[in-house]
Design a protein around this motif. Structure first.
Motif, mmCIF file in Angstrom:
data_model
loop_
_atom_site.group_PDB
_atom_site.id
_atom_site.type_symbol
_atom_site.label_atom_id
_atom_site.label_comp_id
_atom_site.label_asym_id
_atom_site.label_seq_id
_atom_site.Cartn_x
_atom_site.Cartn_y
_atom_site.Cartn_z
ATOM 1 N N GLN A 14 71.558 67.428 94.948
ATOM 2 C CA GLN A 14 72.734 67.121 94.135
ATOM 3 C C GLN A 14 72.365 66.267 92.928
ATOM 4 O O GLN A 14 72.787 66.545 91.802
ATOM 5 C CB GLN A 14 73.779 66.409 94.997
ATOM 6 C CG GLN A 14 75.041 65.993 94.252
ATOM 7 C CD GLN A 14 76.001 65.228 95.168
ATOM 8 O OE1 GLN A 14 75.992 65.407 96.394
ATOM 9 N NE2 GLN A 14 76.813 64.371 94.582
ATOM 10 N N LEU A 15 71.556 65.242 93.141
ATOM 11 C CA LEU A 15 71.175 64.345 92.051
ATOM 12 C C LEU A 15 70.243 65.024 91.052
ATOM 13 O O LEU A 15 70.353 64.811 89.838
ATOM 14 C CB LEU A 15 70.516 63.086 92.622
ATOM 15 C CG LEU A 15 71.470 62.113 93.331
ATOM 16 C CD1 LEU A 15 70.671 61.055 94.093
ATOM 17 C CD2 LEU A 15 72.399 61.448 92.322
ATOM 18 N N CYS A 17 70.328 67.938 90.112
ATOM 19 C CA CYS A 17 71.139 68.808 89.255
ATOM 20 C C CYS A 17 71.947 68.023 88.224
ATOM 21 O O CYS A 17 72.528 68.613 87.311
ATOM 22 C CB CYS A 17 72.088 69.649 90.110
ATOM 23 S SG CYS A 17 71.232 70.927 91.065
ATOM 24 N N LYS A 18 71.970 66.704 88.365
ATOM 25 C CA LYS A 18 72.766 65.872 87.460
ATOM 26 C C LYS A 18 71.914 65.060 86.475
ATOM 27 O O LYS A 18 72.320 64.828 85.346
ATOM 28 C CB LYS A 18 73.638 64.897 88.265
ATOM 29 C CG LYS A 18 74.744 65.563 89.065
ATOM 30 C CD LYS A 18 75.548 64.513 89.819
ATOM 31 C CE LYS A 18 76.701 65.144 90.599
ATOM 32 N NZ LYS A 18 77.473 64.117 91.362
#
Length: 208
Positions: A14-15, A17-18
């Motif tokens: 998730q991180l 991708c950010k």
């Protein structure tokens, strides 16, 4: 896999991708998203670097599953004949192109993984993923059906060239736009795939 380890991989993915740079990733941030402690990263994976590798490996498996699904679909559509050459090539290179352009895809995980691998002091950690070829070798029998005058080594080399073209297209968009004199819409995945297929297909055709 241990539930905490799974949550850590989920959080890491998730991180990745950010964030804009791999330096922005920290064990503390991953642990916070995963709802655990920073020490759990080293406990379950040995290091933050190995956690990123685990996340990338999982994403690569999804990408390769999509690639093989497209290949199988092409084979089923054409049965009992071999699938069309263009469909085989599109299955090989298409998912990476689509992921690189699709907002919300997991492609940034692979980009950060590549960046880490290039700078790592322990390249052996990355070797199994970077040098893995079994998911590419699956395509060889299909190409051989359509190009029986090529041996396995010659087909493997052409697959490598096709993947190289794909990598240049997905990683160097601005340069490609200039080189193509802006005649190709590099934001349109299907147009990009079609152009790559047009370039790669003659490699597998017999010279007249």
């Amino acid at each position: 896999m241990n539930p905490t380890a799974t949550r850590l991989i989920d959080a890491c993915e998730q991180l990745l991708c950010k964030i804009g740079s791999i330096e922005e990733l920290t064990a503390r941030r991953v642990a916070m998203v995963a709802g655990t402690t920073p020490s759990s990263v080293s406990y379950h994976f040995g290091s933050q670097e190995q956690l990123v590798i685990a996340a990338a490996e999982r994403v690569y498996k999804r990408l390769n599953a999509e690639r093989l699904s497209l290949l199988n679909s092409a084979a089923q559509r054409a049965s009992p004949n071999p699938p069309a050459l263009e469909d085989i090539i599109a299955a090989l290179i298409g998912p990476s192109v689509r992921w690189s352009l699709e907002p919300g895809s997991k492609y940034p995980v692979l980009s950060h993984f590549t960046s880490m691998a290039q700078r790592s002091r322990d390249p052996e950690l990355y070797r199994s993923i970077i040098e893995g070829i079994e998911h590419h070798r699956v395509f060889i029998p299909y190409f051989r059906l359509l190009a029986p005058w090529l041996n396995e080594a010659e087909i493997g080399w052409r697959i490598s060239c096709a993947l190289g073209i794909r990598s240049q297209v997905t990683r160097s968009r601005l340069r490609n736009e200039v080189l193509a004199n802006h005649a190709i819409d590099f934001s349109d995945a299907e147009e990009v795939i079609a152009h790559i297929v047009d370039v790669v297909a003659p490699m597998f055709r017999k010279a007249s």
